[in-house]
Design an enzyme around this catalytic site. Structure first.
Site, PDB file in Angstrom:
ATOM      1  N   ASP A 111      -3.834  -9.535   9.057  1.00 23.51           N
ATOM      2  CA  ASP A 111      -4.404  -8.205   9.294  1.00 23.51           C
ATOM      3  C   ASP A 111      -5.201  -8.087  10.591  1.00 23.51           C
ATOM      4  O   ASP A 111      -6.183  -7.331  10.668  1.00 23.51           O
ATOM      5  CB  ASP A 111      -5.256  -7.775   8.093  1.00 23.51           C
ATOM      6  CG  ASP A 111      -4.371  -7.337   6.938  1.00 23.51           C
ATOM      7  OD1 ASP A 111      -3.325  -6.707   7.213  1.00 23.51           O
ATOM      8  OD2 ASP A 111      -4.697  -7.623   5.779  1.00 23.51           O
ATOM      9  N   ASP A 171       3.012  -3.438   5.228  1.00 23.79           N
ATOM     10  CA  ASP A 171       1.777  -3.072   5.925  1.00 23.79           C
ATOM     11  C   ASP A 171       1.716  -3.654   7.340  1.00 23.79           C
ATOM     12  O   ASP A 171       1.085  -3.086   8.238  1.00 23.79           O
ATOM     13  CB  ASP A 171       0.535  -3.578   5.166  1.00 23.79           C
ATOM     14  CG  ASP A 171       0.633  -3.453   3.667  1.00 23.79           C
ATOM     15  OD1 ASP A 171       1.758  -3.501   3.145  1.00 23.79           O
ATOM     16  OD2 ASP A 171      -0.409  -3.332   3.011  1.00 23.79           O
ATOM     17  N   GLY A 229      12.898  -8.891  -2.924  1.00 26.17           N
ATOM     18  CA  GLY A 229      11.774  -7.976  -2.763  1.00 26.17           C
ATOM     19  C   GLY A 229      10.903  -8.010  -4.008  1.00 26.17           C
ATOM     20  O   GLY A 229      11.367  -8.374  -5.098  1.00 26.17           O
ATOM     21  N   THR A 231       6.665  -6.455  -5.579  1.00 30.78           N
ATOM     22  CA  THR A 231       5.467  -5.688  -5.243  1.00 30.78           C
ATOM     23  C   THR A 231       4.234  -6.510  -5.534  1.00 30.78           C
ATOM     24  O   THR A 231       4.277  -7.463  -6.335  1.00 30.78           O
ATOM     25  CB  THR A 231       5.403  -4.362  -6.016  1.00 30.78           C
ATOM     26  OG1 THR A 231       4.499  -3.478  -5.324  1.00 30.78           O
ATOM     27  CG2 THR A 231       4.899  -4.534  -7.453  1.00 30.78           C
ATOM     28  N   ARG A 243       1.346   3.876  -0.637  1.00 30.26           N
ATOM     29  CA  ARG A 243       0.816   3.476   0.662  1.00 30.26           C
ATOM     30  C   ARG A 243       1.830   2.635   1.439  1.00 30.26           C
ATOM     31  O   ARG A 243       1.916   2.721   2.656  1.00 30.26           O
ATOM     32  CB  ARG A 243      -0.518   2.758   0.539  1.00 30.26           C
ATOM     33  CG  ARG A 243      -1.255   2.726   1.850  1.00 30.26           C
ATOM     34  CD  ARG A 243      -2.741   2.558   1.752  1.00 30.26           C
ATOM     35  NE  ARG A 243      -3.166   1.343   1.097  1.00 30.26           N
ATOM     36  CZ  ARG A 243      -3.633   1.271  -0.135  1.00 30.26           C
ATOM     37  NH1 ARG A 243      -3.744   2.364  -0.876  1.00 30.26           N
ATOM     38  NH2 ARG A 243      -4.002   0.122  -0.664  1.00 30.26           N
ATOM     39  N   TRP A 247       2.900   3.337   5.120  1.00 28.51           N
ATOM     40  CA  TRP A 247       2.897   2.347   6.221  1.00 28.51           C
ATOM     41  C   TRP A 247       4.278   2.338   6.878  1.00 28.51           C
ATOM     42  O   TRP A 247       4.399   2.162   8.091  1.00 28.51           O
ATOM     43  CB  TRP A 247       2.570   0.939   5.732  1.00 28.51           C
ATOM     44  CG  TRP A 247       1.180   0.665   5.208  1.00 28.51           C
ATOM     45  CD1 TRP A 247       0.877  -0.065   4.079  1.00 28.51           C
ATOM     46  CD2 TRP A 247      -0.092   1.033   5.785  1.00 28.51           C
ATOM     47  NE1 TRP A 247      -0.489  -0.146   3.921  1.00 28.51           N
ATOM     48  CE2 TRP A 247      -1.111   0.517   4.950  1.00 28.51           C
ATOM     49  CE3 TRP A 247      -0.456   1.753   6.919  1.00 28.51           C
ATOM     50  CZ2 TRP A 247      -2.477   0.694   5.218  1.00 28.51           C
ATOM     51  CZ3 TRP A 247      -1.812   1.939   7.176  1.00 28.51           C
ATOM     52  CH2 TRP A 247      -2.804   1.409   6.335  1.00 28.51           C
TER      53      TRP A 247
HETATM   54  N1  GLY Z   1      -2.958  -3.377   3.744  1.00 25.88           N
HETATM   55  C1  GLY Z   1      -3.434  -3.432   2.418  1.00 25.88           C
HETATM   56  C2  GLY Z   1      -3.404  -2.146   1.721  1.00 25.88           C
HETATM   57  O1  GLY Z   1      -2.842  -1.172   2.221  1.00 25.88           O
HETATM   58  O2  GLY Z   1      -3.956  -2.098   0.618  1.00 25.88           O
END
Ligand code: GLY
Length: 401
Positions: A111, A171, A229, A231, A243, A247
């Site tokens: 990150d 993300d 894949g 989650t 989210r 992203w």
């Molecule tokens: N990048 C982590 C989230 O979106 O929770």
């Protein structure tokens, strides 16, 4: 019309007017200013509790977003006194990010973009702050150290090379812009090369046939071949975490900005269409797109996904023909109307955040996260909400991602 969701389906809301956007941004800046005494030396937690953030140290993957709010306030400050106030706070925080990378405090993850773009890339772009440049380049080097050449991707989490950690997550499309920035600043192409490879690998596997996206994808740790894949934060493996899809929207827009490869426009259209098709009538998604109207008593929304998607629509609008540009700009302004009207904090006594009703992570029997920040303000939701307002008001302004 085939590539678009009929805008009439989004007709319940008008577009936010420029006046509405301006007032909303003024309100955000007032909130940032009021928060400074508590958060100049400290950083808000990733999510609020009871809609209030508590101060802590620069430790989480989310600390850069608050500094980003400070820099957005600096950019839009109305007078010299405010500008000075925001600059002082922004520089102090950028120094904290330099210290963090120098002492390697909680940086063993991908990150680096979320941390160093809104804080240090912003600081360097706005005021040529050298400490911020140094910090952001070191962060880019750290991000490169997580690159796995056998699979051509950046490993998301955990100890490098551990066999269970051979994965990327969607993300990261928002972390790799740090590498493009580093290439530009240092004239060293290896950063951009890693970014390009990571995006190609992500795009090859992350979008499913129905245009929804995986949150995370695993690879064979030896050969780098795609495995499967899954989650972590979505409702279940095959559902579409709101989210993650957002992203994907913003990530494909940025990928196009940085590469000019028209394939990314197609990916953008696919993920955008799925997202828009699964919005409830107030245009703010539930935390997973498998939920819809009627689920509001059981399922919280994630307003941060709406703000992120808006930034993606506005970024991609810059590169589209007039008709497509008008469509995505209109969609963005409609979503903003709802966010401002229904979700923005307008009374400091109920929250010290900006955007209510975000969801960080919600535990289900089918995912691997724990409950945190369910139906709360989340700090990246606050930041991207402000970024979206800034983008509409000042379309020519820099965007740091
Ligand atoms: N990048 C982590 C989230 O979106 O929770």
């Amino acid at each position: 019309m085939d590539k678009w969701i009929d805008i009439n389906l989004l007709e319940k809301y008008p577009e936010a007017s420029d006046t509405m956007i301006k007032e909303a941004l003024d309100m955000c800046m007032e909130q940032v200013k009021n928060n400074l005494p508590e958060f100049e030396e400290h950083f808000p937690a990733a999510n609020s509790e009871g809609n209030f953030y508590t101060p802590g140290i620069n430790t989480d993957w989310t600390s850069g977003f608050w500094t980003g709010e400070v820099w957005l306030s600096y950019e839009n400050a109305k007078n010299a006194t405010d500008k000075e106030l925001f600059e002082r706070a922004g520089k102090k925080q950028a120094d904290s990010f330099l210290n963090r990378i120098n002492i390697r405090h909680y940086i063993d993850h991908h990150d680096m973009g979320f941390l160093y773009i809104p804080s240090c890339v912003a600081a360097y772009s706005l005021i040529s702050y050298e400490n911020a440049k140094e910090a952001a380049i070191k962060a880019a080097d750290q991000l490169c150290s997580r690159y796995r050449p056998e699979g051509k991707y950046i490993q998301a989490w955990g100890e490098m090379w551990a066999r269970d950690n051979a994965r990327l997550i969607i993300d990261c499309m928002l972390n790799v812009p740090l590498l493009y920035w580093a290439s530009e600043v240092t004239k060293d192409e290896h950063y951009a090369e890693i970014a390009k490879n990571h995006i190609l690998t992500t795009m090859k596997h992350i979008i499913r046939d129905d245009d929804s996206t995986w949150h995370t994808i695993f690879f064979d740790p030896d050969t780098g071949e795609f495995s499967h894949g899954a989650t972590c934060q979505g409702y279940k493996d095959a559902s579409a975490w709101a989210r993650g899809q957002a992203w994907g929207i913003y990530g494909t827009a940025i990928a196009y900005k940085n590469t000019g490869d028209k394939e990314y426009i197609k990916y953008f259209e696919r993920v955008s269409k799925y997202f828009l098709k699964h919005l409830p009538t107030d245009l703010c998604p539930y935390w997973d797109l498998c939920f819809g109207d009627g689920d509001e008593n059981e399922q919280p929304r994630d307003s941060s996904s709406a703000a992120i998607a808006v930034c993606g629509f506005l970024e991609m609008s810059k590169y589209l023909d007039e008709e497509d540009k008008a469509y995505y700009t209109s969609v963005a302004k409609k979503i903003m109307y709802s966010l401002i009207k229904n979700y923005q904090v307008k009374d400091r006594s109920i929250s010290n955040g900006q955007l209510l009703h975000g969801t960080y992570a919600k535990k289900t029997p089918y995912n691997t996260c724990k409950n945190s920040g369910v139906d709360e303000c989340v700090i990246w939701g606050d930041y991207f909400f402000m970024e979206a307002l800034n983008r509409i008001l000042r379309p020519g302004s820099m965007s740091y991602f």
